[in-house]
Design an enzyme around this catalytic site. Structure first.
Site, PDB file in Angstrom:
ATOM      1  N   ASP A  18      28.193  12.342  25.104  1.00 48.73           N
ATOM      2  CA  ASP A  18      29.407  11.947  24.377  1.00 48.73           C
ATOM      3  C   ASP A  18      30.634  11.969  25.288  1.00 48.73           C
ATOM      4  O   ASP A  18      30.694  12.730  26.249  1.00 48.73           O
ATOM      5  CB  ASP A  18      29.603  12.914  23.190  1.00 48.73           C
ATOM      6  CG  ASP A  18      30.560  12.357  22.149  1.00 48.73           C
ATOM      7  OD1 ASP A  18      30.783  11.121  22.133  1.00 48.73           O
ATOM      8  OD2 ASP A  18      31.091  13.153  21.360  1.00 48.73           O
ATOM      9  N   ASN A  20      32.280   8.941  26.513  1.00 51.31           N
ATOM     10  CA  ASN A  20      32.498   7.755  27.354  1.00 51.31           C
ATOM     11  C   ASN A  20      33.812   7.057  27.014  1.00 51.31           C
ATOM     12  O   ASN A  20      34.525   6.584  27.897  1.00 51.31           O
ATOM     13  CB  ASN A  20      31.362   6.733  27.163  1.00 51.31           C
ATOM     14  CG  ASN A  20      30.018   7.262  27.612  1.00 51.31           C
ATOM     15  OD1 ASN A  20      29.940   8.355  28.156  1.00 51.31           O
ATOM     16  ND2 ASN A  20      28.959   6.501  27.375  1.00 51.31           N
ATOM     17  N   HIS A  35      31.071   3.281  29.297  1.00 50.56           N
ATOM     18  CA  HIS A  35      29.608   3.378  29.111  1.00 50.56           C
ATOM     19  C   HIS A  35      28.889   3.102  30.436  1.00 50.56           C
ATOM     20  O   HIS A  35      27.904   3.741  30.771  1.00 50.56           O
ATOM     21  CB  HIS A  35      29.144   2.390  28.038  1.00 50.56           C
ATOM     22  CG  HIS A  35      29.715   2.676  26.678  1.00 50.56           C
ATOM     23  ND1 HIS A  35      29.689   3.943  26.128  1.00 50.56           N
ATOM     24  CD2 HIS A  35      30.341   1.886  25.754  1.00 50.56           C
ATOM     25  CE1 HIS A  35      30.265   3.917  24.925  1.00 50.56           C
ATOM     26  NE2 HIS A  35      30.669   2.689  24.687  1.00 50.56           N
ATOM     27  N   GLU A  66      24.349   5.231  13.255  1.00 51.51           N
ATOM     28  CA  GLU A  66      25.743   5.075  12.815  1.00 51.51           C
ATOM     29  C   GLU A  66      26.581   4.293  13.828  1.00 51.51           C
ATOM     30  O   GLU A  66      27.673   3.814  13.505  1.00 51.51           O
ATOM     31  CB  GLU A  66      26.391   6.449  12.586  1.00 51.51           C
ATOM     32  CG  GLU A  66      25.910   7.165  11.324  1.00 51.51           C
ATOM     33  CD  GLU A  66      24.476   7.691  11.453  1.00 51.51           C
ATOM     34  OE1 GLU A  66      24.079   8.101  12.568  1.00 51.51           O
ATOM     35  OE2 GLU A  66      23.748   7.668  10.447  1.00 51.51           O
ATOM     36  N   ASN A  67      26.065   4.169  15.054  1.00 56.54           N
ATOM     37  CA  ASN A  67      26.863   3.475  16.073  1.00 56.54           C
ATOM     38  C   ASN A  67      27.008   1.968  15.810  1.00 56.54           C
ATOM     39  O   ASN A  67      27.844   1.306  16.433  1.00 56.54           O
ATOM     40  CB  ASN A  67      26.284   3.715  17.479  1.00 56.54           C
ATOM     41  CG  ASN A  67      26.547   5.117  18.011  1.00 56.54           C
ATOM     42  OD1 ASN A  67      25.735   5.699  18.735  1.00 56.54           O
ATOM     43  ND2 ASN A  67      27.694   5.697  17.662  1.00 56.54           N
TER      44      ASN A  67
END
Ligand code: IPE
Ligand code: IPE
Ligand code: MG
Length: 239
Positions: A18, A20, A35, A66-67
Site C-alpha cells: 500500500d 503507491n 504503481h 474493491e479496487n
C-alpha cells in the site's frame, strides 16, 4: 540491516502493498507512475525472500475486488503494468525456481490478463524453491463465499456429507489450500487494516505495519518486519 534469525523464518509471508498513490503525490508524479515504481519493490522483495532460503511462500496483494472502484485510467494502468511485469520477470522467476500461483476471481478479468496469468502458472508449475502467490481480483469475503458455494455444490451432488464439513474441509476449498499457514502479514504505508485480505488465513498470523510507502520498500524493511515477527511470542491460544 536488522538482524534476522535464519533458523526461525516465517514459512509464509503476505504483503498488502500500500501507498503507491501517496508516494506518487509526494514525488509529483501520476498514480500510474507510483504503481510502476512499486513494481521495483516487488522485484526486491521476491529476491530477498528467495535469498533467505527458507521462506516457502510469499503472497502479494496486487488488486482487490474493491479496487474496481478506481478510475478506469488507473485500473487500466494497473493491469498493463501487471502484463509488463510478467513479460519482464517471468524467465527470471523461473530461473530462480519460483512457482507462481494466483488467487482471486477469474470472472471480471480480461481474456488477455487470464492468458498472461495462465502462462506464468504453466511455465513455473514444477518449480520448488518458493511459491510466489499473487492476489488479483481478490477479496477475502469473495473467497469465503466461493468456498461455501463449492462445498454446497458437493453436498448437493452427494460427494460430500454434511458431517464432513469442518475447518479442514473448509480450508481445502479456499483458493490456495496448499500454501503453508500464514505466519507474517505486512502492510506498508502505516495503515493498520486488512482491506478484505486473507480474513480466514490471518487468524494466527503476526501483523506488522510499517510506515513506508510501498515504492520505497526494500530488503531492509523486509528484514525489519521479520525481526519484529521474531520478537513476538506466538501462543496460539495456549499459555
Ligand atoms: C497500493 O497503493 C496499490 C494498489 C491498491 C493496487 P495505493 O494505490 O492504494 O496507494 P494509496 O493508498 O492511494 O497511497
Ligand atoms: C488494499 O489497499 C489493496 C491492495 C494493496 C491491492 P487499498 O489501498 O485498496 O485499501 P484501502 O482502500 O486503503 O482500504
Ligand atoms: Mg491504498
Amino acid at each position: 540491516m536488522p538482524a534476522v534469525d535464519r533458523k526461525h523464518l516465517p514459512r509464509h509471508i503476505a504483503i498488502i502493498m500500500d501507498g503507491n498513490g501517496r508516494w506518487a503525490r509526494q514525488h509529483g508524479v501520476s498514480r500510474a507512475a507510483g504503481h510502476e515504481a512499486g513494481a521495483k519493490s516487488v522485484r526486491a522483495v521476491v529476491e530477498a525472500c528467495r535469498e533467505l532460503g527458507r521462506v516457502e511462500a510469499l503472497t502479494l496483494y496486487a488488486f482487490s475486488t474493491e479496487n474496481w472502484r478506481r478510475s478506469k485510467l488507473e485500473v487500466d494502468a494497473l493491469f498493463r503494468l501487471l502484463s509488463k511485469y510478467i513479460n519482464l520477470e517471468l524467465e527470471n522467476i523461473h530461473k530462480e525456481d519460483i512457482r507462481v500461483t494466483f488467487m482471486g476471481r477469474r470472472d471480471g478479468l480480461s481474456a488477455r490478463v487470464i492468458r498472461d496469468l495462465d502462462r506464468c502458472v504453466e511455465r513455473t508449475r514444477t518449480n520448488r524453491s518458493m511459491v510466489l502467490n499473487v492476489a488479483i481480483n481478490y477479496g477475502a469475503r469473495a473467497e469465503i463465499a466461493d468456498a461455501a458455494k463449492a462445498i454446497a455444490a458437493e453436498v448437493k451432488e452427494g460427494s460430500l456429507g454434511l458431517a464432513q464439513i469442518d475447518e479442514h474441509c473448509f480450508e481445502r476449498h479456499l483458493y490456495q489450500p496448499d500454501l503453508p499457514e500464514l505466519d507474517l502479514l505486512i502492510r506498508t504505508s502505516g495503515e493498520v487494516r486488512l482491506s478484505n485480505f486473507m480474513l480466514w488465513q490471518v487468524s494466527y498470523a503476526e501483523i506488522v505495519s510499517l510506515p513506508v510507502f510501498w515504492p520505497d520498500f526494500r530488503k531492509p524493511h523486509l528484514y525489519e518486519a521479520i525481526a519484529e515477527y521474531q520478537r513476538r511470542n506466538r501462543r496460539f491460544g495456549g499459555r
